[in-house]
Design a protein around this motif. Structure first.
Motif, short mmCIF file in Angstrom:
data_model
loop_
_atom_site.label_atom_id
_atom_site.label_comp_id
_atom_site.label_asym_id
_atom_site.label_seq_id
_atom_site.Cartn_x
_atom_site.Cartn_y
_atom_site.Cartn_z
N THR A 208 -6.49 -12.80 -22.21
CA THR A 208 -5.69 -13.86 -21.57
C THR A 208 -5.86 -13.80 -20.05
OG1 THR A 208 -4.03 -13.84 -23.34
CG2 THR A 208 -3.34 -14.71 -21.20
N PRO A 209 -6.04 -14.93 -19.38
CA PRO A 209 -6.16 -14.92 -17.92
C PRO A 209 -4.87 -14.38 -17.26
CG PRO A 209 -6.91 -17.01 -18.81
CD PRO A 209 -6.24 -16.29 -19.94
N LEU A 210 -5.03 -13.48 -16.34
CA LEU A 210 -3.92 -12.92 -15.58
C LEU A 210 -4.24 -13.01 -14.09
CD1 LEU A 210 -3.26 -9.57 -17.53
CD2 LEU A 210 -2.13 -11.77 -17.88
N LEU A 211 -3.19 -13.02 -13.28
CA LEU A 211 -3.35 -12.91 -11.83
C LEU A 211 -3.11 -11.46 -11.45
CD1 LEU A 211 -3.67 -14.17 -8.99
CD2 LEU A 211 -1.18 -14.45 -8.97
N ARG A 212 -4.13 -10.82 -10.88
CA ARG A 212 -3.97 -9.43 -10.43
C ARG A 212 -3.65 -9.42 -8.94
NH1 ARG A 212 -9.02 -5.54 -10.34
NH2 ARG A 212 -9.30 -6.60 -8.34
N ILE A 213 -2.56 -8.76 -8.59
CA ILE A 213 -2.16 -8.59 -7.19
C ILE A 213 -2.27 -7.12 -6.85
CG2 ILE A 213 -0.35 -8.95 -5.48
CD1 ILE A 213 0.89 -11.00 -7.42
N MET A 214 -3.16 -6.79 -5.93
CA MET A 214 -3.31 -5.41 -5.48
C MET A 214 -2.66 -5.31 -4.11
SD MET A 214 -6.75 -3.06 -5.00
CE MET A 214 -7.04 -2.96 -6.76
N ARG A 215 -1.56 -4.59 -4.04
CA ARG A 215 -0.79 -4.49 -2.80
C ARG A 215 -0.78 -3.05 -2.28
NH1 ARG A 215 5.49 -5.11 -3.31
NH2 ARG A 215 4.97 -7.24 -3.91
N VAL A 216 -1.04 -2.92 -0.98
CA VAL A 216 -0.82 -1.65 -0.29
C VAL A 216 0.35 -1.86 0.66
CG1 VAL A 216 -1.80 0.12 1.20
CG2 VAL A 216 -3.27 -1.06 -0.45
N ALA A 217 1.39 -1.04 0.51
CA ALA A 217 2.57 -1.14 1.37
C ALA A 217 2.51 -0.05 2.44
CB ALA A 217 3.84 -0.98 0.53
#
Length: 244
Positions: A208-217
């Motif tokens: 299934t298509p997903l939105l991947r968010i890679m965050r560095v805080a």
């Protein structure tokens, strides 16, 4: 070289920025704690030796960056990570129908692991370093919407293993237990296909298509604190970013 309001010599950077940096140092050193009221503009101007206008400009910037909160008739306070506007500063997944709501979370597992390449690069860790790796599901309206993997340096988060539970609001946990304030974050977005484990966690079909968010805080000093990889279902949600 520039002069302060009272004639003291400073470097070329705008004076209000220098004042802001000195006030942020109070947050870093713990002289000002989350939720604490800070001195008035007049008191700070007298203490630092600059004009009240310079202080106000520095505080305006800190307020815009969600480091401070102004409360009408009460004064200016150090922002707490529980403040709703701070939470939504870092959470941008919004239902297609209805207003934004902050998700609740359920922890799947967490453990101490050897850092992989992405974790070492994002958190500036040396080869062989270890991380606390947390896997959780985030629900919107009671429905699984996001599968997350969160990585933290075991060196910086010493004692993490003593936690009996991991709360929904991690940034508040960092602040209260380790005196780490998240000041900004950098995100990269990419379309991906749901893996077998993501599909199981989110209740969708593999692929299934997903939105991947890679965050560095990052903390107040610009050091990386957390790597967070979120895989989001977007059949009923979207990523909202308001540009000003």
């Amino acid at each position: 070289m520039a002069e302060t309001d009272t004639g003291t010599t400073f470097n070329y950077r705008p004076l209000y920025i220098q004042v802001k940096d000195s006030l942020i140092r109070r947050l870093i050193d713990g002289a000002w704690q989350p939720g604490q009221i800070i001195p008035s503009e007049i008191e700070l101007a007298r203490e630092i030796g600059v004009s009240q206008g310079t202080i106000r400009k520095a505080l305006d910037v800190m307020t815009a960056e969600n480091l401070l909160v102004r409360r009408q008739g009460r004064g200016t306070y150090v922002a707490e990570p529980a403040e709703s506007r701070i939470l939504f500063q870092y959470f941008r997944i919004v239902p297609d129908s209805g207003e934004a709501s902050f998700p609740d979370s359920s922890i799947l597992r967490w453990s101490r692991e050897k850092a992989n390449g992405a974790e070492r690069e994002s958190l500036m860790l040396s080869k062989g370093a270890a991380v606390w790796r947390i896997a959780r599901i985030r629900n919107l309206g009671g429905v699984p919407a996001i599968a997350e993997t969160i990585s933290l340096s075991t060196t910086r988060f010493a004692g993490f293993e003593a936690l009996t539970s991991i709360p929904n609001n991690l940034y508040r946990l960092y602040s209260e237990n380790w005196r780490i304030t998240i000041a900004r974050a950098r995100e990269k977005l990419k379309a991906v296909a749901a893996s077998k484990s993501d599909a199981k966690a989110l209740g969708c079909a593999e692929g299934t298509p997903l939105l991947r968010i890679m965050r560095v805080a990052f903390d107040l000093e610009g050091n990386p604190v957390e790597l967070r990889v979120s895989r989001c279902l977007t059949d009923q949600t979207h990523y909202l970013s308001e540009l000003k």
